[in-house]
Design a protein around this motif. Structure first.
Motif, PDB file in Angstrom:
ATOM      1  N   ARG A 127      -8.131  10.096   1.672  1.00 51.50           N
ATOM      2  CA  ARG A 127      -6.841   9.990   1.044  1.00 51.50           C
ATOM      3  C   ARG A 127      -7.128   9.146   0.027  1.00 51.50           C
ATOM      4  O   ARG A 127      -7.416   7.991   0.138  1.00 51.50           O
ATOM      5  CB  ARG A 127      -5.865   9.574   2.162  1.00 51.50           C
ATOM      6  CG  ARG A 127      -5.895  10.562   3.235  1.00 51.50           C
ATOM      7  CD  ARG A 127      -5.446  11.922   3.449  1.00 51.50           C
ATOM      8  NE  ARG A 127      -3.896  11.728   3.282  1.00 51.50           N
ATOM      9  CZ  ARG A 127      -3.181  12.755   3.133  1.00 51.50           C
ATOM     10  NH1 ARG A 127      -3.603  14.032   2.981  1.00 51.50           N
ATOM     11  NH2 ARG A 127      -1.578  12.703   2.806  1.00 51.50           N
ATOM     12  N   ILE A 128      -6.144   9.299  -0.942  1.00 56.79           N
ATOM     13  CA  ILE A 128      -6.185   8.115  -2.229  1.00 56.79           C
ATOM     14  C   ILE A 128      -4.620   7.784  -2.321  1.00 56.79           C
ATOM     15  O   ILE A 128      -3.811   8.460  -2.686  1.00 56.79           O
ATOM     16  CB  ILE A 128      -6.730   8.783  -3.422  1.00 56.79           C
ATOM     17  CG1 ILE A 128      -8.199   9.030  -3.220  1.00 56.79           C
ATOM     18  CG2 ILE A 128      -6.479   7.946  -4.456  1.00 56.79           C
ATOM     19  CD1 ILE A 128      -8.813   9.772  -4.324  1.00 56.79           C
ATOM     20  N   GLY A 129      -4.526   6.546  -2.122  1.00 56.48           N
ATOM     21  CA  GLY A 129      -3.367   5.970  -2.715  1.00 56.48           C
ATOM     22  C   GLY A 129      -3.132   4.791  -3.593  1.00 56.48           C
ATOM     23  O   GLY A 129      -4.415   4.753  -4.261  1.00 56.48           O
ATOM     24  N   LYS A 130      -2.243   4.122  -3.864  1.00 54.29           N
ATOM     25  CA  LYS A 130      -2.077   2.937  -4.650  1.00 54.29           C
ATOM     26  C   LYS A 130      -1.975   1.925  -3.883  1.00 54.29           C
ATOM     27  O   LYS A 130      -1.313   1.641  -2.794  1.00 54.29           O
ATOM     28  CB  LYS A 130      -0.840   3.072  -5.513  1.00 54.29           C
ATOM     29  CG  LYS A 130      -0.931   4.360  -6.533  1.00 54.29           C
ATOM     30  CD  LYS A 130       0.274   4.294  -7.711  1.00 54.29           C
ATOM     31  CE  LYS A 130       1.591   4.949  -6.573  1.00 54.29           C
ATOM     32  NZ  LYS A 130       2.521   5.146  -7.316  1.00 54.29           N
ATOM     33  N   VAL A 131      -2.550   0.604  -4.753  1.00 56.31           N
ATOM     34  CA  VAL A 131      -2.119  -0.643  -3.998  1.00 56.31           C
ATOM     35  C   VAL A 131      -1.591  -1.517  -5.170  1.00 56.31           C
ATOM     36  O   VAL A 131      -2.060  -1.608  -6.267  1.00 56.31           O
ATOM     37  CB  VAL A 131      -3.426  -1.499  -3.408  1.00 56.31           C
ATOM     38  CG1 VAL A 131      -4.369  -1.202  -4.714  1.00 56.31           C
ATOM     39  CG2 VAL A 131      -3.164  -2.807  -3.193  1.00 56.31           C
ATOM     40  N   VAL A 132      -0.158  -2.058  -4.742  1.00 60.23           N
ATOM     41  CA  VAL A 132       0.433  -2.987  -5.775  1.00 60.23           C
ATOM     42  C   VAL A 132       0.375  -4.428  -5.328  1.00 60.23           C
ATOM     43  O   VAL A 132       0.887  -4.444  -4.138  1.00 60.23           O
ATOM     44  CB  VAL A 132       1.842  -2.153  -5.909  1.00 60.23           C
ATOM     45  CG1 VAL A 132       2.690  -3.074  -7.010  1.00 60.23           C
ATOM     46  CG2 VAL A 132       1.874  -0.668  -6.230  1.00 60.23           C
TER      47      VAL A 132
ATOM     48  N   ARG B  72       0.704   5.288   0.139  1.00 62.91           N
ATOM     49  CA  ARG B  72       0.019   6.388   0.539  1.00 62.91           C
ATOM     50  C   ARG B  72       1.000   7.920   0.675  1.00 62.91           C
ATOM     51  O   ARG B  72       1.959   7.546   0.921  1.00 62.91           O
ATOM     52  CB  ARG B  72      -0.399   6.194   2.075  1.00 62.91           C
ATOM     53  CG  ARG B  72      -1.406   5.044   2.346  1.00 62.91           C
ATOM     54  CD  ARG B  72      -1.973   4.922   3.795  1.00 62.91           C
ATOM     55  NE  ARG B  72      -2.668   3.896   3.853  1.00 62.91           N
ATOM     56  CZ  ARG B  72      -2.370   2.614   4.434  1.00 62.91           C
ATOM     57  NH1 ARG B  72      -1.235   2.598   4.787  1.00 62.91           N
ATOM     58  NH2 ARG B  72      -3.269   1.803   4.566  1.00 62.91           N
TER      59      ARG B  72
ATOM     60  N   PHE C  42       8.615   1.834  -6.665  1.00 60.61           N
ATOM     61  CA  PHE C  42       7.131   1.826  -6.155  1.00 60.61           C
ATOM     62  C   PHE C  42       6.771   3.331  -5.460  1.00 60.61           C
ATOM     63  O   PHE C  42       5.706   3.716  -5.731  1.00 60.61           O
ATOM     64  CB  PHE C  42       6.486   0.934  -5.366  1.00 60.61           C
ATOM     65  CG  PHE C  42       6.657  -0.595  -5.910  1.00 60.61           C
ATOM     66  CD1 PHE C  42       6.504  -0.805  -7.344  1.00 60.61           C
ATOM     67  CD2 PHE C  42       6.630  -1.723  -5.501  1.00 60.61           C
ATOM     68  CE1 PHE C  42       6.406  -2.015  -7.940  1.00 60.61           C
ATOM     69  CE2 PHE C  42       6.701  -3.093  -5.765  1.00 60.61           C
ATOM     70  CZ  PHE C  42       6.420  -3.003  -7.263  1.00 60.61           C
TER      71      PHE C  42
ATOM     72  N   GLU D 163       3.543   0.358   2.896  1.00 58.34           N
ATOM     73  CA  GLU D 163       3.214  -0.660   3.831  1.00 58.34           C
ATOM     74  C   GLU D 163       3.203  -1.893   3.360  1.00 58.34           C
ATOM     75  O   GLU D 163       2.528  -2.191   2.173  1.00 58.34           O
ATOM     76  CB  GLU D 163       1.966  -0.257   4.481  1.00 58.34           C
ATOM     77  CG  GLU D 163       1.305  -1.193   5.509  1.00 58.34           C
ATOM     78  CD  GLU D 163       0.013  -1.203   6.101  1.00 58.34           C
ATOM     79  OE1 GLU D 163      -0.448  -1.877   6.751  1.00 58.34           O
ATOM     80  OE2 GLU D 163      -0.633  -0.120   5.530  1.00 58.34           O
TER      81      GLU D 163
ATOM     82  N   LEU E 215       0.729  -1.101   0.070  1.00 59.11           N
ATOM     83  CA  LEU E 215       0.036   0.046  -0.097  1.00 59.11           C
ATOM     84  C   LEU E 215       0.889   1.137   0.038  1.00 59.11           C
ATOM     85  O   LEU E 215       1.751   1.240   0.943  1.00 59.11           O
ATOM     86  CB  LEU E 215      -0.984   0.119   1.298  1.00 59.11           C
ATOM     87  CG  LEU E 215      -1.864  -1.110   1.314  1.00 59.11           C
ATOM     88  CD1 LEU E 215      -2.535  -1.052   2.753  1.00 59.11           C
ATOM     89  CD2 LEU E 215      -2.811  -0.918   0.142  1.00 59.11           C
TER      90      LEU E 215
END
Lengths: 84, 84
Positions: free
Chosen positions: A37-42, A8, A67, A76, A6
């Motif tokens: 809050r908008i983040g990315k999940v890889v 953020r 990343f 995280e 994750l």
């Protein structure tokens, strides 16, 4: 091994995308949503029959190199059993 | 109530961003990473002292209206205690 990272924005960094969504929600009449809050999940599959510590170290290296922008973002790392 | 929404491309949809990262990793000499998928994580605070079922229904409505393109994306909603 299944890995989830994750990414953020750091809490101190203004999340303009999140703010835009927050205004969009208000405009659409949705109340009661704040602090978006908008983040990315890889997510990916890590090969190699290594232990958890080693896998975590490998993934954190990837985060640092590709990343994550460490100036404005935190990451995280979740391994296998922590995913979902 | 703290809410986390994971938005992922459906498994049948080609993830071009993930493919690009996969090639980048190979080019940088990182082996053993496959099947990368990149999605979004939306986190926010939902106000109102409602039950879990009601909160989930509200968040799923938000997903359908704003966060997710249901043609190509799936969403997973996590409430409070499931976050982290």
């Amino acid at each position: 091994m299944k890995i989830q990272v994750l990414v953020r924005l750091k809490p101190s960094v203004l999340d303009v995308q999140g703010k835009a969504v927050e205004r969009g929600l208000s405009a659409l009449g949705h109340e009661g949503v704040s602090n978006i809050r908008i983040g990315k999940v890889v997510e990916f599959e890590l090969e190699g029959d290594t232990g958890e510590d080693d896998a975590r170290a490998r993934v954190e290296k990837l985060c640092g190199e590709l990343f994550v922008n460490p100036i404005i973002e935190d990451c995280e790392v979740k391994l296998d059993n922590e995913v979902r």
